[in-house]
Motif scaffolding. Structure first.
Motif, PDB file in Angstrom:
ATOM      1  N   SER A  37      77.154  58.793  44.817  1.00 12.53           N
ATOM      2  CA  SER A  37      78.445  58.538  44.172  1.00 12.53           C
ATOM      3  C   SER A  37      78.464  57.228  43.382  1.00 12.53           C
ATOM      4  O   SER A  37      79.376  57.001  42.594  1.00 12.53           O
ATOM      5  CB  SER A  37      79.562  58.527  45.216  1.00 12.53           C
ATOM      6  N   SER A  38      77.466  56.389  43.573  1.00 14.40           N
ATOM      7  CA  SER A  38      77.448  55.089  42.909  1.00 14.40           C
ATOM      8  C   SER A  38      76.792  55.119  41.535  1.00 14.40           C
ATOM      9  O   SER A  38      76.821  54.116  40.833  1.00 14.40           O
ATOM     10  CB  SER A  38      76.704  54.070  43.773  1.00 14.40           C
ATOM     11  N   ILE A  39      76.184  56.236  41.176  1.00 12.44           N
ATOM     12  CA  ILE A  39      75.477  56.299  39.893  1.00 12.44           C
ATOM     13  C   ILE A  39      76.021  57.436  39.038  1.00 12.44           C
ATOM     14  O   ILE A  39      76.541  58.424  39.551  1.00 12.44           O
ATOM     15  CB  ILE A  39      73.954  56.462  40.076  1.00 12.44           C
ATOM     16  N   GLY A  40      75.890  57.264  37.755  1.00 13.23           N
ATOM     17  CA  GLY A  40      76.281  58.286  36.800  1.00 13.23           C
ATOM     18  C   GLY A  40      75.389  58.205  35.579  1.00 13.23           C
ATOM     19  O   GLY A  40      74.714  57.195  35.336  1.00 13.23           O
ATOM     20  N   LYS A  41      75.370  59.256  34.814  1.00 14.77           N
ATOM     21  CA  LYS A  41      74.530  59.308  33.617  1.00 14.77           C
ATOM     22  C   LYS A  41      74.944  58.214  32.636  1.00 14.77           C
ATOM     23  O   LYS A  41      76.111  58.015  32.350  1.00 14.77           O
ATOM     24  CB  LYS A  41      74.650  60.680  32.957  1.00 14.77           C
ATOM     25  N   GLY A  42      73.953  57.451  32.184  1.00 15.58           N
ATOM     26  CA  GLY A  42      74.191  56.380  31.235  1.00 15.58           C
ATOM     27  C   GLY A  42      74.520  55.038  31.853  1.00 15.58           C
ATOM     28  O   GLY A  42      74.618  54.038  31.144  1.00 15.58           O
ATOM     29  N   ASP A  43      74.700  54.977  33.161  1.00 13.20           N
ATOM     30  CA  ASP A  43      75.027  53.714  33.827  1.00 13.20           C
ATOM     31  C   ASP A  43      73.814  52.784  33.858  1.00 13.20           C
ATOM     32  O   ASP A  43      72.689  53.229  33.976  1.00 13.20           O
ATOM     33  CB  ASP A  43      75.477  53.952  35.272  1.00 13.20           C
ATOM     34  N   ASP A  44      74.090  51.505  33.754  1.00 16.91           N
ATOM     35  CA  ASP A  44      73.064  50.476  33.930  1.00 16.91           C
ATOM     36  C   ASP A  44      73.045  50.125  35.412  1.00 16.91           C
ATOM     37  O   ASP A  44      74.038  49.620  35.939  1.00 16.91           O
ATOM     38  CB  ASP A  44      73.395  49.251  33.090  1.00 16.91           C
ATOM     39  N   ILE A  45      71.935  50.411  36.102  1.00 15.96           N
ATOM     40  CA  ILE A  45      71.881  50.180  37.539  1.00 15.96           C
ATOM     41  C   ILE A  45      70.654  49.368  37.926  1.00 15.96           C
ATOM     42  O   ILE A  45      69.657  49.320  37.211  1.00 15.96           O
ATOM     43  CB  ILE A  45      71.896  51.502  38.340  1.00 15.96           C
ATOM     44  N   LEU A  46      70.775  48.740  39.084  1.00 20.88           N
ATOM     45  CA  LEU A  46      69.688  48.000  39.709  1.00 20.88           C
ATOM     46  C   LEU A  46      69.438  48.647  41.064  1.00 20.88           C
ATOM     47  O   LEU A  46      70.366  48.799  41.862  1.00 20.88           O
ATOM     48  CB  LEU A  46      70.072  46.531  39.888  1.00 20.88           C
ATOM     49  N   LEU A  47      68.201  49.060  41.298  1.00 20.62           N
ATOM     50  CA  LEU A  47      67.831  49.725  42.539  1.00 20.62           C
ATOM     51  C   LEU A  47      66.842  48.881  43.315  1.00 20.62           C
ATOM     52  O   LEU A  47      65.995  48.211  42.732  1.00 20.62           O
ATOM     53  CB  LEU A  47      67.171  51.077  42.261  1.00 20.62           C
ATOM     54  N   ALA A  48      66.946  48.934  44.632  1.00 20.84           N
ATOM     55  CA  ALA A  48      65.941  48.340  45.509  1.00 20.84           C
ATOM     56  C   ALA A  48      65.460  49.445  46.431  1.00 20.84           C
ATOM     57  O   ALA A  48      66.261  50.177  47.000  1.00 20.84           O
ATOM     58  CB  ALA A  48      66.524  47.189  46.317  1.00 20.84           C
ATOM     59  N   GLY A  49      64.151  49.567  46.548  1.00 30.77           N
ATOM     60  CA  GLY A  49      63.599  50.625  47.388  1.00 30.77           C
ATOM     61  C   GLY A  49      62.091  50.586  47.427  1.00 30.77           C
ATOM     62  O   GLY A  49      61.467  49.566  47.121  1.00 30.77           O
ATOM     63  N   GLU A  50      61.514  51.730  47.790  1.00 25.86           N
ATOM     64  CA  GLU A  50      60.065  51.841  47.942  1.00 25.86           C
ATOM     65  C   GLU A  50      59.522  52.874  46.966  1.00 25.86           C
ATOM     66  O   GLU A  50      60.167  53.882  46.695  1.00 25.86           O
ATOM     67  CB  GLU A  50      59.710  52.304  49.356  1.00 25.86           C
ATOM     68  N   LEU A  51      58.329  52.621  46.462  1.00 25.75           N
ATOM     69  CA  LEU A  51      57.646  53.566  45.592  1.00 25.75           C
ATOM     70  C   LEU A  51      56.608  54.303  46.423  1.00 25.75           C
ATOM     71  O   LEU A  51      55.656  53.701  46.916  1.00 25.75           O
ATOM     72  CB  LEU A  51      56.985  52.827  44.428  1.00 25.75           C
ATOM     73  N   ARG A  52      56.843  55.616  46.635  1.00 25.60           N
ATOM     74  CA  ARG A  52      55.918  56.447  47.405  1.00 25.60           C
ATOM     75  C   ARG A  52      55.609  57.704  46.618  1.00 25.60           C
ATOM     76  O   ARG A  52      56.513  58.412  46.190  1.00 25.60           O
ATOM     77  CB  ARG A  52      56.532  56.847  48.748  1.00 25.60           C
ATOM     78  N   ASN A  53      54.326  57.991  46.449  1.00 22.99           N
ATOM     79  CA  ASN A  53      53.867  59.202  45.763  1.00 22.99           C
ATOM     80  C   ASN A  53      54.520  59.359  44.392  1.00 22.99           C
ATOM     81  O   ASN A  53      55.010  60.423  44.032  1.00 22.99           O
ATOM     82  CB  ASN A  53      54.134  60.445  46.613  1.00 22.99           C
ATOM     83  N   ASP A  54      54.551  58.296  43.623  1.00 22.07           N
ATOM     84  CA  ASP A  54      55.121  58.266  42.273  1.00 22.07           C
ATOM     85  C   ASP A  54      56.613  58.595  42.221  1.00 22.07           C
ATOM     86  O   ASP A  54      57.130  58.982  41.183  1.00 22.07           O
ATOM     87  CB  ASP A  54      54.355  59.207  41.335  1.00 22.07           C
ATOM     88  N   VAL A  55      57.306  58.475  43.341  1.00 23.88           N
ATOM     89  CA  VAL A  55      58.751  58.662  43.395  1.00 23.88           C
ATOM     90  C   VAL A  55      59.348  57.393  43.997  1.00 23.88           C
ATOM     91  O   VAL A  55      58.920  56.934  45.050  1.00 23.88           O
ATOM     92  CB  VAL A  55      59.136  59.895  44.245  1.00 23.88           C
ATOM     93  N   PHE A  56      60.346  56.840  43.325  1.00 24.60           N
ATOM     94  CA  PHE A  56      61.022  55.637  43.809  1.00 24.60           C
ATOM     95  C   PHE A  56      62.150  56.074  44.738  1.00 24.60           C
ATOM     96  O   PHE A  56      63.068  56.778  44.340  1.00 24.60           O
ATOM     97  CB  PHE A  56      61.573  54.840  42.621  1.00 24.60           C
ATOM     98  N   HIS A  57      62.091  55.671  46.004  1.00 25.52           N
ATOM     99  CA  HIS A  57      63.109  56.012  47.005  1.00 25.52           C
ATOM    100  C   HIS A  57      64.077  54.832  47.118  1.00 25.52           C
ATOM    101  O   HIS A  57      63.725  53.791  47.670  1.00 25.52           O
ATOM    102  CB  HIS A  57      62.464  56.296  48.357  1.00 25.52           C
ATOM    103  N   ALA A  58      65.283  55.017  46.604  1.00 25.51           N
ATOM    104  CA  ALA A  58      66.274  53.934  46.575  1.00 25.51           C
ATOM    105  C   ALA A  58      66.912  53.748  47.936  1.00 25.51           C
ATOM    106  O   ALA A  58      67.355  54.701  48.567  1.00 25.51           O
ATOM    107  CB  ALA A  58      67.336  54.245  45.531  1.00 25.51           C
ATOM    108  N   LEU A  59      66.942  52.506  48.405  1.00 24.03           N
ATOM    109  CA  LEU A  59      67.614  52.147  49.655  1.00 24.03           C
ATOM    110  C   LEU A  59      68.955  51.468  49.387  1.00 24.03           C
ATOM    111  O   LEU A  59      69.848  51.505  50.233  1.00 24.03           O
ATOM    112  CB  LEU A  59      66.727  51.227  50.487  1.00 24.03           C
ATOM    113  N   ALA A  60      69.083  50.844  48.233  1.00 26.87           N
ATOM    114  CA  ALA A  60      70.331  50.176  47.848  1.00 26.87           C
ATOM    115  C   ALA A  60      70.452  50.233  46.333  1.00 26.87           C
ATOM    116  O   ALA A  60      69.451  50.263  45.621  1.00 26.87           O
ATOM    117  CB  ALA A  60      70.341  48.731  48.328  1.00 26.87           C
TER     118      ALA A  60
END
Length: 144
Positions: free
Chosen positions: A39-62
């Protein structure tokens, strides 16, 4: 696996799957966004993500939505409950193992294995809680 920061504009948002996790694309990265953060993201939004990169997929934690000024992290309740269950099995295994110390054999071995697995479960969930907290602190205190 270390926490990484990723910032960019959301190119597209995919609908949530059967587990509630959605996805989006930011630049060249495919991002998995957990149900607490969708619910915190939408198309075209400027966002900052923190998470882990696993198997070429970024898993967002915050996530911090720069356009809306909204910050969110994944809910840690399940991890806390899992850590409590692991602690229960660890304590139960040690107590029963100490009671059966004179009998030896299979019963004591099973109790010690249960205690060891509970200890491992506590370590894994404690690490996960640490990563969630660290990711949330990084996005909330980031200089943009």
């Amino acid at each position: 696996m270390a926490i990484q920061l990723l910032r960019g504009h959301v190119i597209d948002v995919t609908s949530p799957d059967k587990h509630g996790a959605g996805g989006c694309h930011i630049g060249k990265y495919n991002v998995k966004v957990y149900s607490d953060l969708v619910s915190s993201i939408g198309k075209g939004d400027d966002i900052l993500l923190a998470g882990e990169l696993r198997n070429d997929v970024f898993h967002a934690l915050a996530v911090k939505n720069v356009d809306k000024g909204k910050t969110a992290q994944i809910d840690a309740t399940n991890n806390v409950l899992l850590m409590g269950i692991s602690a229960f099995f660890c304590m139960l295994g040690f107590v029963l193992g100490l009671k059966a110390i004179n009998s030896g054999g299979v019963v004591q071995s099973i109790d010690m294995v249960m205690a060891f697995l509970g200890l491992i479960g506590m370590g894994i969930t404690l690490r996960r809680l640490f990563l969630i907290t660290r990711a949330a602190n990084w996005v909330s205190r980031a200089d943009l």
